[in-house]
Design a protein around this motif. Structure first.
Motif, PDB file in Angstrom:
ATOM      1  N   SER A   1      44.910  39.236  37.270  1.00 12.36           N
ATOM      2  CA  SER A   1      44.030  39.615  38.743  1.00 12.36           C
ATOM      3  C   SER A   1      42.744  39.964  38.674  1.00 12.36           C
ATOM      4  N   ASP A   2      42.242  40.326  37.388  1.00 11.85           N
ATOM      5  CA  ASP A   2      40.925  40.788  37.129  1.00 11.85           C
ATOM      6  C   ASP A   2      39.906  39.773  37.482  1.00 11.85           C
ATOM      7  N   ARG A   3      40.181  38.585  37.307  1.00 14.32           N
ATOM      8  CA  ARG A   3      39.144  37.378  37.509  1.00 14.32           C
ATOM      9  C   ARG A   3      39.511  36.269  38.595  1.00 14.32           C
TER      10      ARG A   3
ATOM     11  N   THR B   1      39.285  37.196  30.259  1.00 16.40           N
ATOM     12  CA  THR B   1      40.083  38.044  31.424  1.00 16.40           C
ATOM     13  C   THR B   1      40.724  39.117  30.451  1.00 16.40           C
ATOM     14  N   GLN B   2      40.912  40.253  31.017  1.00 13.36           N
ATOM     15  CA  GLN B   2      41.387  41.443  30.556  1.00 13.36           C
ATOM     16  C   GLN B   2      42.936  41.233  30.517  1.00 13.36           C
ATOM     17  N   GLY B   3      43.350  41.063  31.580  1.00  8.09           N
ATOM     18  CA  GLY B   3      45.023  41.058  31.686  1.00  8.09           C
ATOM     19  C   GLY B   3      45.393  39.554  31.591  1.00  8.09           C
TER      20      GLY B   3
ATOM     21  N   CYS C   1      43.242  35.313  26.070  1.00  8.40           N
ATOM     22  CA  CYS C   1      42.535  36.018  27.027  1.00  8.40           C
ATOM     23  C   CYS C   1      41.312  35.076  27.621  1.00  8.40           C
TER      24      CYS C   1
END
Length: 137
Positions: free
Chosen positions: A33-35, A125-127, A68
């Motif tokens: 969801s972060d990007r 991406t972190q998630g 990631c």
């Protein structure tokens, strides 16, 4: 573990919105969801180029996630390579790759011989999502 999924789209008026929906579904399934908004917007620009500038054939959207790093590729049968434009304030188009360049962590073009190309964009991406059945620590 790396993940990858692809889907073919016809060169049609609704192909870009279908490609956006496809990517949105993949990102939701992979819990990224972060990007996601940046990724969907960049795909929209790349898919629009495939529909507008390629005279024939379908295009394929391939999405992969590894360490990631989210990678989105658009494969088409078009000749030539897209390049960053320098539109004037009055121009009504020509900003697609500038948007990709400003939002993504990387992008490029890989020609295929004798014809076609892949235009790709990547996002850190972190998630990375949690694999189904795995309980996070």
């Amino acid at each position: 573990m790396p993940r990858s999924v692809a889907q073919r789209f016809p060169r049609a008026d609704d192909a870009v919105s279908e490609a956006r929906s496809f990517l949105g579904g993949v990102l939701e399934e992979w819990a990224i969801s972060d990007r996601s908004e940046d990724a969907v917007l960049c795909l929209s620009e790349l898919a629009t180029n495939a529909v507008r500038h390629v005279a024939r054939g379908d295009f394929v959207v391939e999405v992969s996630l590894d360490d990631c790093r989210l990678r989105i590729e658009v494969h088409d049968a078009g000749a030539g390579a897209p390049r960053l434009g320098l539109p004037s304030d009055d121009d009504t188009d020509g900003r697609g790759l500038l948007i990709v360049w400003s939002l993504a962590d990387g992008w490029g073009v890989e020609p295929h011989h004798p014809c076609g190309k892949t235009v790709w964009t990547e996002f850190k991406t972190q998630g990375c999502g949690t694999p189904i059945g795995v309980i996070p620590c």
